[in-house]
Write a protein that holds these residues in place. Sequence first.
Motif, mmCIF file in Angstrom:
data_model
loop_
_atom_site.group_PDB
_atom_site.id
_atom_site.type_symbol
_atom_site.label_atom_id
_atom_site.label_comp_id
_atom_site.label_asym_id
_atom_site.label_seq_id
_atom_site.Cartn_x
_atom_site.Cartn_y
_atom_site.Cartn_z
ATOM 1 N N ASP A 238 0.823 -1.209 0.000
ATOM 2 C CA ASP A 238 0.000 0.000 0.000
ATOM 3 C C ASP A 238 0.856 1.258 0.000
ATOM 4 N N ARG A 239 1.941 1.243 0.769
ATOM 5 C CA ARG A 239 2.830 2.414 0.769
ATOM 6 C C ARG A 239 3.475 2.604 -0.604
ATOM 7 N N TRP A 240 3.802 1.482 -1.265
ATOM 8 C CA TRP A 240 4.376 1.578 -2.601
ATOM 9 C C TRP A 240 3.357 2.134 -3.594
ATOM 10 N N LEU A 241 2.102 1.713 -3.487
ATOM 11 C CA LEU A 241 1.068 2.247 -4.372
ATOM 12 C C LEU A 241 0.877 3.739 -4.170
ATOM 13 N N ASP A 242 0.845 4.185 -2.928
ATOM 14 C CA ASP A 242 0.677 5.622 -2.668
ATOM 15 C C ASP A 242 1.825 6.428 -3.255
ATOM 16 N N ARG A 243 3.023 5.873 -3.200
ATOM 17 C CA ARG A 243 4.181 6.610 -3.722
ATOM 18 C C ARG A 243 4.191 6.634 -5.242
ATOM 19 N N LYS A 244 3.844 5.532 -5.880
ATOM 20 C CA LYS A 244 3.910 5.451 -7.338
ATOM 21 C C LYS A 244 2.707 6.084 -8.021
ATOM 22 N N LEU A 245 1.521 5.933 -7.433
ATOM 23 C CA LEU A 245 0.297 6.417 -8.090
ATOM 24 C C LEU A 245 -0.140 7.779 -7.598
ATOM 25 N N GLY A 246 0.625 8.385 -6.707
ATOM 26 C CA GLY A 246 0.237 9.691 -6.178
ATOM 27 C C GLY A 246 0.059 10.762 -7.236
ATOM 28 N N PRO A 247 0.961 10.889 -8.231
ATOM 29 C CA PRO A 247 0.806 11.966 -9.223
ATOM 30 C C PRO A 247 -0.338 11.763 -10.213
ATOM 31 N N LEU A 248 -0.943 10.587 -10.283
ATOM 32 C CA LEU A 248 -1.989 10.327 -11.267
ATOM 33 C C LEU A 248 -3.295 10.995 -10.841
ATOM 34 N N THR A 249 -4.138 11.263 -11.837
ATOM 35 C CA THR A 249 -5.464 11.805 -11.538
ATOM 36 C C THR A 249 -6.306 10.740 -10.829
ATOM 37 N N PRO A 250 -7.286 11.151 -10.000
ATOM 38 C CA PRO A 250 -8.033 10.157 -9.209
ATOM 39 C C PRO A 250 -8.719 9.087 -10.049
ATOM 40 N N GLY A 251 -9.283 9.455 -11.208
ATOM 41 C CA GLY A 251 -9.978 8.458 -12.014
ATOM 42 C C GLY A 251 -9.044 7.392 -12.548
#
Length: 530
Positions: A238-251
């Motif tokens: 989960d921490r890895w997902l937050d770091r990698k997907l943070g810059p993407l738009t919510p959709g």
Amino acid sequence: MGGISPNKPAATCVECLAWGVLPGSCCRACYTFRQLHGQGECAACRRIVPINKGHCRLCWLQALRDAKNVGQTHVTEPFLLAVHHQQLFFARMHRDVYRVPGRQRLGKKGTRGLAPPPAPATPRNADPNWAQPPLPFQAGHDFSRFDRRRHADLANPTLVRARQAGRALAASRGWGRWVAKDVDRALVVLLSNHTGDEKIRFTELAPALRHHGLTIERTVDVLTDLDLFHDDKTPAFDRWLDRKLGPLTPGIRHDVEAWLRVLHEGGPRVRARNPETAGGYLNHIRPLLLGWSDRFRHLREVTRQDVLDATDTLRGSNRHITLCVLRSLFRHCKKTGAIFRDPTTRIRPNRVEQTTILPLRPEDIHEAINAATTPADRLAVVLATVHAARSKDILSLRLDDVDIGNRRLVVAGRVRPLDDLTRHAVLDWLDVRRNRWPHTANLHLLINRLTALKSGPVSRVWITRAFWGLTATLERLHTDRQLEEALTHGPDPLHLTAVFGIHENTAIRYADAARHILETDAERHHPSSP
């Protein structure tokens, strides 16, 4: 001060004049008093002895006795000024001499007895079946404020059971004396006031054990065995997902995260992939997703032309892998109803020709040998170059896979002869392992300071770090060994399968590479060749 001989006669303390069998020229109490206070003239008895606030220890004891006779428990200045005589006493018995009759002593800290517990207040018309309702939130524990002298309860049943389990686990896993001692101290901190039906959360124990400088992972092992541990920390995935997907738009992030979780954890009629698969897939398409996030709010806005424009700049295997990953992503979105149409339909990845397997140069192999500076690295190089062992096979080797007496070695489930070079490398490593971790219970051949306290293998990073940046990595050495076998004994796939136990398609590929190299060399050295 040392111990007292049983044959030593009684004498008088030179400072408090107490009579008894003394360890030296003074009693133990005066010895401690001398270490804390300097010499001077006592204001009451006029002796040159160690003094505290102008009075010697003998006068302090007399003032304390006078104070307790009138019902006080502490010495004040009027009692010190009123000292004009001293009542002598026997050594180490002044507490009993000064005890006020009728009062029960309570240990060494005073003479006041315990107050009787108050009677429980029972309200009128109370319901006997009433119980305190649970709180709407879970209150945490602050173990960082633990003081062993005030809070330790060594008779707690849960603590007693946990300490026994900790000693048993330390013996079974070969923990050292200091590790076992740290685990025991940590259990005292966490379980002294345990009620027996609550679990210790990771977010509570980790800060406290770091504050006290105690081991966390070993303590968690003991609590887990007793079913007293609740892991409430955020998973690493989960921490890895937050770091990698943070810059993407919510959709876009929502759909990509759902796809990655299915790859990592599995789903209905979908098996979970290797833990490294999700990371590799996302790293290939993350630049594309970041570019689409600047233009689109959702993946359903991505068209077929957008996919073609994004992949036209890629070549070879990079384009092939990127298209395969995008097809996996959009197929999942189409299956879950997140998009209406799959934009990767009828976009076929180019067929990637397999690269020719070439042997390593001698200088590359010597460079890898020189980089292996530790016995563990040297053993890994020998296993890869002589027995074609992959890094995964090297990590999985166990002690019972090595038979020194019969000169046999089991690599990836296949029995191989133990040559002299491998035998010397194994013996050198076993000497290091025996001297450094003599009590470890880990049965893997290769261990380090972390896995010596566990039962699992070392990490792939630990065994391959010495060869990073080199041409001859462990995987390349493994490949070169199989190619060398095909060049030496002829390009026979059946022979390669029998020796190394590899798949027939892999054996055919190595045989074709060896045949191509042999034919090229024959043409180069043929007399009629230009």
